[in-house]
Design a protein around this motif. Structure first.
Motif, PDB file in Angstrom:
ATOM      1  N   GLY A 185       0.469  -0.954  -0.429  1.00 17.84           N
ATOM      2  CA  GLY A 185      -0.242   0.040   0.050  1.00 17.84           C
ATOM      3  C   GLY A 185       0.844   1.137  -0.060  1.00 17.84           C
ATOM      4  N   GLY A 186       2.508   1.091   0.480  1.00 17.84           N
ATOM      5  CA  GLY A 186       2.655   2.061   0.608  1.00 17.84           C
ATOM      6  C   GLY A 186       2.820   2.979  -0.731  1.00 17.84           C
ATOM      7  N   PRO A 187       3.664   2.628  -1.835  1.00 22.06           N
ATOM      8  CA  PRO A 187       3.562   3.794  -3.323  1.00 22.06           C
ATOM      9  C   PRO A 187       2.142   3.964  -3.774  1.00 22.06           C
ATOM     10  CG  PRO A 187       4.887   1.509  -3.381  1.00 22.06           C
ATOM     11  CD  PRO A 187       4.436   1.243  -1.674  1.00 22.06           C
ATOM     12  N   GLN A 188       0.827   2.838  -2.799  1.00 19.15           N
ATOM     13  CA  GLN A 188      -0.280   3.602  -3.711  1.00 19.15           C
ATOM     14  C   GLN A 188      -0.761   4.530  -3.163  1.00 19.15           C
ATOM     15  OE1 GLN A 188      -2.171   1.790  -6.317  1.00 19.15           O
ATOM     16  NE2 GLN A 188      -1.051  -0.124  -6.306  1.00 19.15           N
ATOM     17  N   ILE A 189      -0.587   4.020  -1.522  1.00 15.01           N
ATOM     18  CA  ILE A 189      -1.187   5.780  -0.498  1.00 15.01           C
ATOM     19  C   ILE A 189      -0.012   7.228  -1.477  1.00 15.01           C
ATOM     20  CG2 ILE A 189      -1.086   6.610   1.570  1.00 15.01           C
ATOM     21  CD1 ILE A 189      -2.807   4.985   1.399  1.00 15.01           C
ATOM     22  N   GLU A 190       0.989   7.051  -1.834  1.00 21.08           N
ATOM     23  CA  GLU A 190       1.522   8.367  -1.982  1.00 21.08           C
ATOM     24  C   GLU A 190       1.045   8.908  -3.213  1.00 21.08           C
ATOM     25  OE1 GLU A 190       5.660   7.411  -2.259  1.00 21.08           O
ATOM     26  OE2 GLU A 190       5.955   9.629  -2.559  1.00 21.08           O
TER      27      GLU A 190
END
Ligand code: KG4
Ligand code: ZN
Length: 364
Positions: A185-190
């Protein structure tokens, strides 16, 4: 002392990786190869890493990944000075696959084995990329870990603060899941946060303003869950939630690291020498976090060391480098070294000294 060439293997989570690194302390070192095969697509249907799937994928991929790492580096197994592998902490099945493979290679080639602590590998990654001198302040932010500490030397780390619940990467991953975004999820949230308003939602800022340097993220995740439960969010509102969430994470990290920095300066009192802050781990790939620490660095006059993206997420090169630093001190490990699901970084020392390093007690 001359340069060493080391093969490193990383299998503690969902990246199958092998690398060949050459150099000498304090670095920087030369990355001759760094082959990383991510398994995200295999875990995505389940919304997170499934340990059994990860272990099986490591078994299937690792031999070819090692062969490719040696070939790309143009180095024969017989030419490496040691074989290093992550021996923990991590998902035990995957750690076993990497460690057993490394033992086999070390035995076959007649080279020493180095059982690498995964957290130490993240910690030393800035020495590989930049040659950062000890002592330095280290913020380690990944899917499984969230801690700030002083790195005094190889094997010597002083903990200033850690999360009391979720790791920061875990908070990113869980929030992404709540917003219906795929893993990791990190890159998606970013990406989503880039289109949102960080001031749209007033989310709690856990621990901010409190003494010490501990972290907490579960309250933040709960607040996001409440928001999502209340109503169906539009795409625009989801972007606003992502942006607000990311802003809170930035604020929390800055507040906690500021306190740790004061403690570091008190303890290491480096008036003439500039303090270095290293931000390592997968979450250090986040551009908003990187920029926030750049700004804090300018204000508080510390040198910010951000390893390149390829060394922030899990990779074999950082494992090879940590092994190289230990090899340079003559710290090698027995072929009976046990894999460990848990293995804190404090007082790691020369791992030979650890009494828990026995096959009968793999979780110590
Ligand atoms: O260090 P790492 O590859 O594996 C662990 O040892 O945990 O970190 C993976 C974590 C995941 O939680 C992922 O969502 C997060 O790092 N991550 C990010 C970004 N890229 C990866 N978090 C925020 N922003 C990013 N750009
Ligand atoms: Zn990691």
């Amino acid at each position: 002392m001359g340069a060493f060439t080391v093969l490193g293997i990383e299998t503690s989570c969902d990246e199958t990786s092998a690398a060949v690194v050459r150099g000498q302390a304090p670095g920087p070192g030369a990355i001759l190869s760094n082959v990383v095969i991510g398994q995200a697509s295999e875990h995505r249907p389940y919304g997170g890493v499934v340990p059994e799937i990860a272990a099986r994928a490591h078994v299937e991929l690792l031999d070819a990944v090692v062969a490719r790492a040696l070939a790309e580096a143009d180095v024969a197994l017989g030419d490496v000075d040691a074989v290093g592998a992550t021996a923990g902490p991590g998902l035990i099945g995957g750690v076993m696959v990497g460690l057993v493979t490394a033992k086999g290679l070390a035995l076959a080639a007649g080279k020493p084995l180095i059982a690498v602590n995964h957290l130490e590998a993240h910690a030393l990654s800035a020495r590989l990329s930049k040659g950062t001198e000890f002592p330095f302040l280290l913020l380690l932010i990944s899917g499984g870990h969230c801690q700030v500490m002083a790195a005094e030397d190889v094997g010597r780390y002083r903990l200033y603060g850690a999360t009391i619940d979720d790791a920061v990467g875990e908070a990113f991953d869980k929030t992404a899941k709540l917003l219906g975004l795929p893993y990791p999820g990190g890159p998606q949230i970013e990406a989503l946060a880039g289109r949102g308003n960080p001031k749209a939602y007033a989310l709690p800022r856990p621990m901010v303003g409190r003494p010490g340097a501990d972290f907490s993220f579960s309250g933040l995740k709960t607040a996001v869950r409440q928001l999502v439960k209340q109503r169906e969010l539009t795409a625009e509102q989801k972007a606003d939630v992502a942006a607000s969430f990311q802003q809170v994470v930035v604020d929390v990290l800055l507040d906690r690291v500021y306190n740790a920095l004061q403690q570091f300066r008190t303890e290491f009192g480096n008036k003439n020498q500039r303090t270095s802050l290293v931000v390592a781990g997968g979450v250090a790939a986040n551009q908003a976090i990187r920029e926030a620490f750049q700004a804090l660095g300018a204000k508080e006059s510390f040198v910010l060391e951000l390893p390149p993206f390829s060394l922030c997420t899990d990779n074999g090169a950082m494992v090879a480098w940590a092994a190289l630093e230990r090899l340079a001190r003559g710290w090698t490990d027995a072929l009976t070294s046990a894999p460990r699901a848990r293995w804190p970084l404090e007082n790691l020392g020369n791992s030979h000294e650890l009494p828990s390093r026995s096959v009968s007690d793999p979780l110590a």
